[in-house]
Design an enzyme around this catalytic site. Structure first.
Site, PDB file in Angstrom:
ATOM      1  N   ASP A 287       0.753  -1.250  -0.274  1.00 36.92           N
ATOM      2  CA  ASP A 287      -0.017   0.112  -0.027  1.00 36.92           C
ATOM      3  C   ASP A 287       0.943   1.259   0.065  1.00 36.92           C
ATOM      4  OD1 ASP A 287       0.959  -0.757   2.559  1.00 36.92           O
ATOM      5  OD2 ASP A 287      -0.513   0.828   3.325  1.00 36.92           O
ATOM      6  N   GLU A 288       0.357   2.342  -0.125  1.00 35.48           N
ATOM      7  CA  GLU A 288       0.755   3.722  -0.206  1.00 35.48           C
ATOM      8  C   GLU A 288       1.983   3.783  -0.775  1.00 35.48           C
ATOM      9  OE1 GLU A 288      -1.303   5.488   3.985  1.00 35.48           O
ATOM     10  OE2 GLU A 288       0.424   4.193   4.113  1.00 35.48           O
ATOM     11  N   VAL A 289       2.318   3.626  -2.182  1.00 35.16           N
ATOM     12  CA  VAL A 289       3.370   3.517  -2.648  1.00 35.16           C
ATOM     13  C   VAL A 289       3.232   3.657  -4.253  1.00 35.16           C
ATOM     14  CG1 VAL A 289       3.500   0.882  -3.108  1.00 35.16           C
ATOM     15  CG2 VAL A 289       5.864   2.156  -3.340  1.00 35.16           C
TER      16      VAL A 289
END
EC number: 3.2.1.52
Length: 661
Positions: A287-289
């Site tokens: 996530d969050e990449v």
């Protein structure tokens, strides 16, 4: 003169009736989670009168556990006694997850526990443990029980803030007591990589860690934790987050994960992990990449699956294959047909106020369904304490881990929940209010029994009644004064009833979870009033708050001389209650500066004096708000908390007072 006498007597009578209605202990033992089917009888099994134990040989270890905790409560083991405790495998019919189902029968001559598997026996023993109180008598009952969901988990982020094995084990013991069966361990972060790799020892060098330098888990320690969980029928799910949240990896190796060299190193780490640990699942994060190498996650997932392990990843997240289990984390995420999902939406305890947390989790509808199946596995409550803590103990003091764990145990085991996420207890007399109040009685009973020396930031709130005004238009002037703070006579003021210690007028994740205002409007001021009966003049503690800071973002500390930056105020009997002298008043939020007194639950309560007079004390709250737009670090939480408390060992308990209904 007669009126002056009658009013206090009437108040004392109300208080007496209230204490009868809500006693401290319940007539029958409080069970959490409540079994799916339970019938109480008038019989009881006296454990001090002696008993023998009959068991299937393969259940010897589990039976010894039962023998041990019964003896702790005064039980007497007598091999020749005809009064018998039977623990055996057999056929237990259950519509869901029969591998965890059990049947428990207690009468005057026997305790009989039957299950389809040893796991079911273990679950039944946890119920039996809760049935045995201090009276040395196990109340008669017939129970048939099974879970509504297969996954009932707790997650800790030890990548950012390290927790020792003994500290984790104590929490796992409580997980087992409450029938949680998944322990998700987030091991790697930008802050630190906290799992030993013999192939790449540079990953855990102290100089690569920005907090708790040198603190990590050796492979032997992780195996010890796996075995500790397994003995309690808990599956440990480790997470090696990739390719995001990997700054520590970059500092240690000098390369980016998604580079050619980075992929080679990660594959080596995963090969080592899969060969070292006999685990069913491995969480790869994702996530969050920004994905710059579309081959990265598919290749890592394929490697893990080649070793016979199931991959889990955050959703929304990176391009993991459809064979991966999705862990839902954003409110907009929904389960997808044909892909197993685990729910963590709205279940981040680091964002929860303690009172909100219990209500919200109790009302949560896991995976948006009432019971689980192959696509809806269950859920995991998560503790993302992104901000540095002064000690590992602060994680439990500043996040409502234990109250939330009990609420989650109830919801994940029982199933059900409300269609919309909500922080509302419900109005007096409503079905949702009655359901919550009944659960709260059991929760507080368990607090008293099992958490006297553990952080448990929760007191009774279902008895608190507020009269809340309609919003006044303050035109952006947060200091503006309106009628409710100028008069005690509210007879001409339009109000509605609100129940609870923490009241969210508008949740910062609006529109869900729902707050108490259906259509909140910016630049508004709301007043709330509660009346409290006291039959004597006495000192009291008051938990007060207007902005329960999340433990993730780098939120600013309150300004000096104010409760918050919205000019919120609170009065008792017309006297303005001043805010604390903040340890870091006006401190600009910083992820590396621990919180110390910003939350009511981890600072001393405000000292106030309750008046006797007519018996009624007036708490008045003023809650203004400007705009709702904000940055991530300083979200606008239009809320307030006010509840009278007194010390109770490690924790606080609600004062025995009567709130006007």
């Amino acid at each position: 003169m007669k009126k002056e006498v009658i009013k206090p007597l009437a108040g004392m009578l109300l208080l007496l009736l209230w204490s009868i209605r809500y006693p401290n202990a319940q007539a029958q033992p409080a069970l959490i989670p409540q079994p799916q089917q339970i019938e109480w009888t008038k019989e009881s099994f006296q454990i001090h009168a002696g008993y023998s134990i009959r068991l299937d040989p393969e259940l010897n270890q589990l039976a010894e556990q039962a023998k041990a905790f019964l003896q702790e409560k005064g039980g007497t083991f007598s091999p020749k006694s005809t009064r018998q405790i039977t623990v055996k495998l057999g056929k237990v019919e259950a519509p869901l997850y029969p591998e965890e189902a059990y049947r428990l029968l207690v009468d005057s001559e026997r305790i009989e526990l039957v299950a389809n598997t040893p796991h079911g026996i273990f679950n039944g023993l946890q119920t039996l443990r809760q049935l045995v109180r201090e009276s040395e008598a196990v109340p008669g009952c017939r129970i048939t029980d099974y879970p509504a969901f297969a996954w009932r988990g707790l997650m800790h982020d030890v990548g950012r803030n390290f927790q020792s094995l003994p500290f984790l084990k104590k929490q796992i013991e409580f997980m087992a007591l409450y029938k949680l069966n998944i322990f998700h361990l987030h091991l790697t972060e930008d802050v630190a990589w906290r799992l030993e790799s013999k192939r790449h020892p540079e990953l855990t060098r102290p100089e690569t860690m920005t907090r708790d330098a040198g603190q990590y888990y050796t492979q032997l320690e992780l195996q010890e934790l796996i075995d500790f969980c397994r003995a309690r029928y808990i599956t440990l799910v480790p997470e090696l987050d990739m390719p995001g949240h990997s700054a520590a990896f970059r500092r240690a190796t000098g390369v980016e994960m998604q580079s050619v060299e980075g992929m080679k190193i990660v594959k080596g780490v995963l090969e080592e992990f899969c060969q070292t640990f006999d685990l069913k699942y491995l969480h790869l994060g994702g996530d969050e990449v920004k994905i710059t190498n579309t081959a990265f996650l598919p290749e890592m997932a394929a490697l893990v699956e080649k070793h016979g392990k199931k991959v889990i990843g955050w959703y929304p997240g990176g391009n993991l294959p459809k064979t991966a289990i999705r862990q839902l984390w954003m409110g907009s995420a929904r389960p997808t047909k044909g892909i197993p999902s685990v729910d963590s939406r709205y279940l981040y305890l680091n964002h929860h106020d303690p009172f909100e947390s219990v209500v919200e989790i109790f009302n949560h509808k896991t995976c948006s369904v009432s019971t689980g199946d192959a696509d809806h596995l269950g859920g995991i409550i998560c503790v993302w304490n992104d901000r540095r803590v002064a000690s590992q103990e602060a994680i439990l003091r500043q996040n409502p881990v234990y109250p939330a764990l009990l609420a989650w145990s109830e919801r994940a085991w029982r199933g059900g929940g409300q269609v919309r996420e909500t922080t509302r207890i419900g109005t007096s007399g409503s079905e949702e209010f009655g359901n919550f109040q009944e659960f709260e009685h059991r929760l507080l009973d368990h607090k008293k029994l099992y958490f006297q020396d553990k952080p448990f930031p929760y007191v009774r709130q279902s008895n608190i009644r507020w009269r809340i005004t309609e919003p006044y238009d303050n035109g952006g002037d947060l200091a503006r004064t309106f009628t409710p703070e100028l008069t005690d006579d509210w007879s001409e003021i339009r109000t509605s009833e609100v129940v609870g210690a923490t009241v969210y007028l508008r949740h910062w994740w609006f529109p869900e979870p729902t707050g108490w205002l259906e259509k909140p409007v910016a630049n508004s001021t709301v007043y709330a009033r509660a009346r409290v009966w006291s039959d004597a003049e006495r000192d009291a503690g008051l938990w007060v708050g207007f902005n329960n800071l999340s433990r993730s973002p780098a939120t600013d500390s309150p300004p000096p001389g104010a409760w918050d930056n919205r000019m919120s105020k609170v009065w008792l009997n017309g006297t303005l209650i001043e805010p604390p002298r903040w340890a870091r008043a006006g401190q600009k939020g910083h992820a590396e500066i621990p919180l110390v007194d910003e939350g009511y639950e981890y600072r001393a309560p405000i000292r106030v004096r309750l008046q006797r007079g007519w018996g009624w004390n007036r708490i008045l709250v003023k809650a203004p708000v400007g705009g709702f737009r904000s940055d991530w670090q300083n979200p606008v939480k239009w809320m307030f908390t006010a509840v009278l408390v007194e010390e109770d060992g490690e924790n606080m308990k609600a004062m025995e007072v009567k709130y006007e209904e």
